[in-house]
Scaffold this active site. Structure first.
Site, PDB file in Angstrom:
ATOM      1  CB  SER A   1      -0.739  -0.933   0.437  1.00  0.00           C
ATOM      2  OG  SER A   1      -0.930  -0.165   1.495  1.00  0.00           O
TER       3      SER A   1
ATOM      4  CE1 TYR B   1      -6.342  -1.413  -0.136  1.00  0.00           C
ATOM      5  CE2 TYR B   1      -4.701  -1.006   1.573  1.00  0.00           C
ATOM      6  CZ  TYR B   1      -5.219  -0.715   0.127  1.00  0.00           C
ATOM      7  OH  TYR B   1      -4.576   0.357  -0.582  1.00  0.00           O
TER       8      TYR B   1
END
Length: 249
Positions: A137, A150
């Site tokens: 990501s 995350y």
């Protein structure tokens, strides 16, 4: 069946993994799909009959990962492409910092991917062929408020892929890292803040399928989010932190 190209997609129950698995099947691949929820896999298999094969799996269980990888090879044949897309997202601030949530994020996003890599790399190295794509990501580029767990897991995946790519290349195995921005999936629906440059999952599928056909190491999209995050990462800490402070809820 063994003469057709074989792919394995984890995290295929929803979101990006599901979209890419569907695209591969429509392109003529035989696709093994894994996720924890059988119903999601069954509904996906019904979309492209005879091309999608369900292998339910919790990637945090190392023994199960090894067993499923072996079962896929025995059932469908050697894997030409593996897309490791399984992931989770637990938002947390400093005030509600959650050790269990952090550990779960690392266990799924990082160690689950590591389990899968350990299962698929040796056969590809032995054959001196194959392609692995890891979904990370753009949140791994910069620390963002509420995304500490995350982002840390995705930064680790980027670092891991950079470390493995030259080593795998000498054995004829390709490794790609996929860095999406905000994509409209069940994970991003957890966010309660505006998501710049949010794109539909179909557009993410377009970008990934196009990127897999190139020799690029990194597949990153949309370009606006890529430019924004990579520019932010280049700024001095003082300026960068002043900008991210404005993102606090």
């Amino acid at each position: 069946m063994a003469s057709r190209k074989m792919a394995w997609v984890t995290g295929a129950g929803t979101g990006i993994g599901r979209e890419v698995a569907r695209r591969l099947a429509l392109d003529g691949w035989q696709v093994a799909v894994s996720a924890r929820t059988n119903a999601d896999l069954d509904s996906l298999a019904r979309e492209v009959p005879d091309a999608i094969h369900s292998f339910p799996l919790d990637i945090t269980d190392r023994d199960s990962v090894n067993a499923v990888a072996t079962q896929i090879r025995d059932t469908l044949g050697p894997l030409d492409l593996v897309i490791l897309s399984a992931g989770t997202y637990v938002p947390m601030s400093a005030k509600d910092f959650d050790v269990d949530g952090f550990a779960k994020t690392i266990d799924v996003n990082l160690m689950g991917t590591v389990n899968c890599l350990a299962a698929v790399m040796p056969p590809m190295i032995a054959r001196q062929s194959g392609h692995i794509a890891v979904v990370a990501s753009v949140s791994g580029f910069v620390g963002l408020p509420a995304a500490g767990a995350y982002g840390a897991s995705k930064a680790a995946l980027n670092n891991l892929c950079e470390a493995l790519q030259p080593d795998l290349a000498r054995y004829g195995v390709r490794l790609s890292v996929i860095n999406p921005g905000f994509v409209d999936t069940p994970l991003t629906k957890k966010n309660d803040f505006p998501m710049p440059f949010l794109i539909p999952v179909e557009q993410a599928g377009d970008a990934i399928m196009a990127g897999l056909k190139t020799d690029r190491f990194e597949i990153v999209f949309p370009w606006q989010m890529s430019v924004a995050m990579k520019t932010l990462a280049l700024l001095p800490h003082g300026l960068r932190l002043a900008i991210t402070k404005r993102m606090l809820r």
